[in-house]
Design a protein around this motif. Structure first.
Motif, PDB file in Angstrom:
ATOM      1  N   ALA A   1       0.829  -1.210   0.000  1.00 53.87           N
ATOM      2  CA  ALA A   1       0.000   0.000   0.000  1.00 53.87           C
ATOM      3  C   ALA A   1       0.860   1.255   0.000  1.00 53.87           C
ATOM      4  CB  ALA A   1      -0.931   0.000   1.212  1.00 53.87           C
ATOM      5  N   LEU A   2       1.955   1.242   0.762  1.00 54.20           N
ATOM      6  CA  LEU A   2       2.838   2.406   0.814  1.00 54.20           C
ATOM      7  C   LEU A   2       3.459   2.675  -0.552  1.00 54.20           C
ATOM      8  CD1 LEU A   2       4.703   1.772   4.209  1.00 54.20           C
ATOM      9  CD2 LEU A   2       2.714   3.237   3.801  1.00 54.20           C
ATOM     10  N   GLU A   3       3.957   1.617  -1.204  1.00 56.12           N
ATOM     11  CA  GLU A   3       4.595   1.798  -2.503  1.00 56.12           C
ATOM     12  C   GLU A   3       3.574   2.176  -3.582  1.00 56.12           C
ATOM     13  OE1 GLU A   3       8.661  -0.762  -2.140  1.00 56.12           O
ATOM     14  OE2 GLU A   3       7.001  -1.708  -3.230  1.00 56.12           O
ATOM     15  N   LYS A   4       2.394   1.623  -3.508  1.00 56.57           N
ATOM     16  CA  LYS A   4       1.355   1.982  -4.477  1.00 56.57           C
ATOM     17  C   LYS A   4       0.975   3.445  -4.323  1.00 56.57           C
ATOM     18  CE  LYS A   4      -3.293   0.740  -6.060  1.00 56.57           C
ATOM     19  NZ  LYS A   4      -4.456  -0.175  -5.851  1.00 56.57           N
ATOM     20  N   HIS A   5       0.866   3.912  -3.096  1.00 57.43           N
ATOM     21  CA  HIS A   5       0.476   5.295  -2.840  1.00 57.43           C
ATOM     22  C   HIS A   5       1.530   6.272  -3.368  1.00 57.43           C
ATOM     23  CE1 HIS A   5      -1.477   8.654  -0.772  1.00 57.43           C
ATOM     24  NE2 HIS A   5      -0.257   9.042  -0.430  1.00 57.43           N
ATOM     25  N   LEU A   6       2.812   5.967  -3.129  1.00 59.41           N
ATOM     26  CA  LEU A   6       3.876   6.879  -3.536  1.00 59.41           C
ATOM     27  C   LEU A   6       4.320   6.682  -4.978  1.00 59.41           C
ATOM     28  CD1 LEU A   6       6.259   6.988  -0.432  1.00 59.41           C
ATOM     29  CD2 LEU A   6       4.346   8.500  -0.988  1.00 59.41           C
ATOM     30  N   GLY A   7       4.127   5.470  -5.501  1.00 62.51           N
ATOM     31  CA  GLY A   7       4.594   5.167  -6.841  1.00 62.51           C
ATOM     32  C   GLY A   7       6.103   5.022  -6.923  1.00 62.51           C
ATOM     33  N   LYS A   8       6.724   4.607  -5.822  1.00 60.36           N
ATOM     34  CA  LYS A   8       8.176   4.423  -5.773  1.00 60.36           C
ATOM     35  C   LYS A   8       8.506   3.453  -4.652  1.00 60.36           C
ATOM     36  CE  LYS A   8       8.659   8.801  -5.151  1.00 60.36           C
ATOM     37  NZ  LYS A   8       9.171  10.199  -4.968  1.00 60.36           N
ATOM     38  N   PRO A   9       9.715   2.895  -4.635  1.00 67.32           N
ATOM     39  CA  PRO A   9      10.083   1.950  -3.566  1.00 67.32           C
ATOM     40  C   PRO A   9      10.066   2.601  -2.188  1.00 67.32           C
ATOM     41  CG  PRO A   9      11.612   1.772  -5.407  1.00 67.32           C
ATOM     42  CD  PRO A   9      10.781   2.989  -5.662  1.00 67.32           C
ATOM     43  N   VAL A  10       9.626   1.811  -1.211  1.00 71.31           N
ATOM     44  CA  VAL A  10       9.683   2.196   0.199  1.00 71.31           C
ATOM     45  C   VAL A  10      10.503   1.119   0.911  1.00 71.31           C
ATOM     46  CG1 VAL A  10       8.391   2.592   2.326  1.00 71.31           C
ATOM     47  CG2 VAL A  10       7.472   3.404   0.141  1.00 71.31           C
ATOM     48  N   LEU A  11      11.559   1.544   1.577  1.00 68.19           N
ATOM     49  CA  LEU A  11      12.424   0.624   2.307  1.00 68.19           C
ATOM     50  C   LEU A  11      12.231   0.861   3.797  1.00 68.19           C
ATOM     51  CD1 LEU A  11      15.710   0.982   0.237  1.00 68.19           C
ATOM     52  CD2 LEU A  11      13.883  -0.692  -0.065  1.00 68.19           C
ATOM     53  N   THR A  12      11.905  -0.206   4.532  1.00 71.67           N
ATOM     54  CA  THR A  12      11.666  -0.079   5.967  1.00 71.67           C
ATOM     55  C   THR A  12      12.624  -0.984   6.736  1.00 71.67           C
ATOM     56  OG1 THR A  12       9.963  -1.813   6.065  1.00 71.67           O
ATOM     57  CG2 THR A  12       9.231   0.430   5.526  1.00 71.67           C
ATOM     58  N   ALA A  13      12.785  -0.695   8.015  1.00 75.86           N
ATOM     59  CA  ALA A  13      13.891  -1.269   8.781  1.00 75.86           C
ATOM     60  C   ALA A  13      13.842  -2.793   8.875  1.00 75.86           C
ATOM     61  CB  ALA A  13      13.936  -0.649  10.171  1.00 75.86           C
ATOM     62  N   ASN A  14      12.734  -3.356   9.287  1.00 80.12           N
ATOM     63  CA  ASN A  14      12.681  -4.817   9.441  1.00 80.12           C
ATOM     64  C   ASN A  14      12.736  -5.524   8.090  1.00 80.12           C
ATOM     65  OD1 ASN A  14      12.536  -4.563  12.244  1.00 80.12           O
ATOM     66  ND2 ASN A  14      10.305  -4.403  12.211  1.00 80.12           N
ATOM     67  N   GLN A  15      12.153  -4.899   7.073  1.00 75.11           N
ATOM     68  CA  GLN A  15      12.231  -5.443   5.715  1.00 75.11           C
ATOM     69  C   GLN A  15      13.683  -5.544   5.251  1.00 75.11           C
ATOM     70  OE1 GLN A  15      11.862  -2.498   2.828  1.00 75.11           O
ATOM     71  NE2 GLN A  15      10.867  -3.748   1.254  1.00 75.11           N
ATOM     72  N   VAL A  16      14.446  -4.446   5.380  1.00 74.44           N
ATOM     73  CA  VAL A  16      15.815  -4.478   4.866  1.00 74.44           C
ATOM     74  C   VAL A  16      16.727  -5.329   5.740  1.00 74.44           C
ATOM     75  CG1 VAL A  16      15.570  -2.241   3.733  1.00 74.44           C
ATOM     76  CG2 VAL A  16      16.603  -2.344   6.021  1.00 74.44           C
ATOM     77  N   ALA A  17      16.394  -5.455   7.039  1.00 74.00           N
ATOM     78  CA  ALA A  17      17.214  -6.300   7.918  1.00 74.00           C
ATOM     79  C   ALA A  17      17.186  -7.752   7.446  1.00 74.00           C
ATOM     80  CB  ALA A  17      16.730  -6.196   9.357  1.00 74.00           C
ATOM     81  N   VAL A  18      16.003  -8.259   7.099  1.00 74.25           N
ATOM     82  CA  VAL A  18      15.906  -9.641   6.621  1.00 74.25           C
ATOM     83  C   VAL A  18      16.524  -9.771   5.234  1.00 74.25           C
ATOM     84  CG1 VAL A  18      14.319 -11.485   5.962  1.00 74.25           C
ATOM     85  CG2 VAL A  18      13.909 -10.172   8.054  1.00 74.25           C
ATOM     86  N   TRP A  19      16.288  -8.788   4.376  1.00 75.11           N
ATOM     87  CA  TRP A  19      16.917  -8.825   3.049  1.00 75.11           C
ATOM     88  C   TRP A  19      18.436  -8.871   3.181  1.00 75.11           C
ATOM     89  CZ3 TRP A  19      20.393  -5.543   0.713  1.00 75.11           C
ATOM     90  CH2 TRP A  19      20.642  -5.781  -0.638  1.00 75.11           C
ATOM     91  N   GLU A  20      18.993  -8.103   4.109  1.00 74.91           N
ATOM     92  CA  GLU A  20      20.442  -8.087   4.310  1.00 74.91           C
ATOM     93  C   GLU A  20      20.947  -9.445   4.783  1.00 74.91           C
ATOM     94  OE1 GLU A  20      24.188  -5.671   4.935  1.00 74.91           O
ATOM     95  OE2 GLU A  20      22.653  -6.096   3.431  1.00 74.91           O
TER      96      GLU A  20
END
Length: 243
Positions: A198-217
């Motif tokens: 929902a955040l990315e759809k609203h802004l039309g661009k990537p949104v990076l959040t802390a817990n998301q990037v921690a697992v990706w890392e």
């Protein structure tokens, strides 16, 4: 099975991690160990720095090592960048030595995630006081990013941990800038994973959040690349081809 080790201070946004584990599929395990939080003065720089010292984390690192983790991430954004770029780098080197496995932190996870999606001009939407938000922006600049907008709310952990989609939308909308190629939300206390689409759809661009990037890392350190559209643009893009 890939086991991802997460050192998470206190209890606030940790429910993001089992949600991420579920979205990633059955061959990834997220092992979360709660570390000692900053205490009543959780927004003060000194307590936040102290959370990530080796003496405070040694027993928790050992727990993840015994659990069979393949990689480790210190999931406190402020507990990393408040040490400055060099101090944060030494912090993760020390964690790697203690753990006997690849290690990183949420602060450097943002740096690597930004490079992964191929953007440079960033907006920061932080729940920190303005001075701390500015320090995070400076940390990103030291890694080569261009910061076009910085917003800080100064919300306490108790407040921001209870935020839902409407509050998160307000945060990223206020932080966004026409020149920004992505919006970063550096607070591991926020529950953001359920709201990333929902955040990315609203802004039309990537949104990076802390817990998301921690697992990706942690996945990056374990040499795993997974497609999980529900986790946002970071998990749907092919790795960049280096010339």
């Amino acid at each position: 099975m890939t086991a991802l080790g997460i050192l998470y201070p206190g209890h606030s946004g940790e429910d993001d991690y089992p949600r991420i584990e579920q979205l990633l599929g059955s061959n990834v395990r997220v092992d979360l160990v709660h570390t000692e939080a900053a205490g009543d003065d959780g927004l003060g720089a000194d307590p936040l720095r102290a959370m990530g010292t080796p003496a405070r984390l040694e027993a928790d690192v050992a727990e993840l090592r015994l659990a069979g983790a393949d990689a480790l991430v210190w999931a406190s954004t402020s507990g990393g960048f408040l040490h400055g770029h060099d101090g944060a780098r030494e912090q993760i080197r020390t964690l790697a030595r203690m753990a006997g496995m690849p290690a990183s932190s949420t602060s450097f996870a943002f740096v690597h995630a930004v490079k992964e999606i191929g953007v440079r001009r960033l907006a920061v939407g932080a729940t920190y006081p303005d001075d701390m938000a500015a320090l995070f922006a400076e940390f990103l600049r030291s890694a080569g990013a261009e910061i076009v907008s910085v917003g800080g709310t100064g919300a306490g952990v108790g407040e921001s941990a209870a935020w839902g989609e409407s509050e998160l939308l307000a945060l990223v909308r206020a932080a966004d800038h026409p020149d920004a190629e992505a919006v970063l939300v550096p607070d591991n206390a926020l529950l953001t994973v359920a709201h990333l689409p929902a955040l990315e759809k609203h802004l039309g661009k990537p949104v990076l959040t802390a817990n998301q990037v921690a697992v990706w890392e942690a996945l990056r350190l374990a040499d795993r690349r997974l497609n999980a559209p529900e986790l946002g643009a970071l998990f749907t893009r092919e790795p960049l081809v280096q010339a």
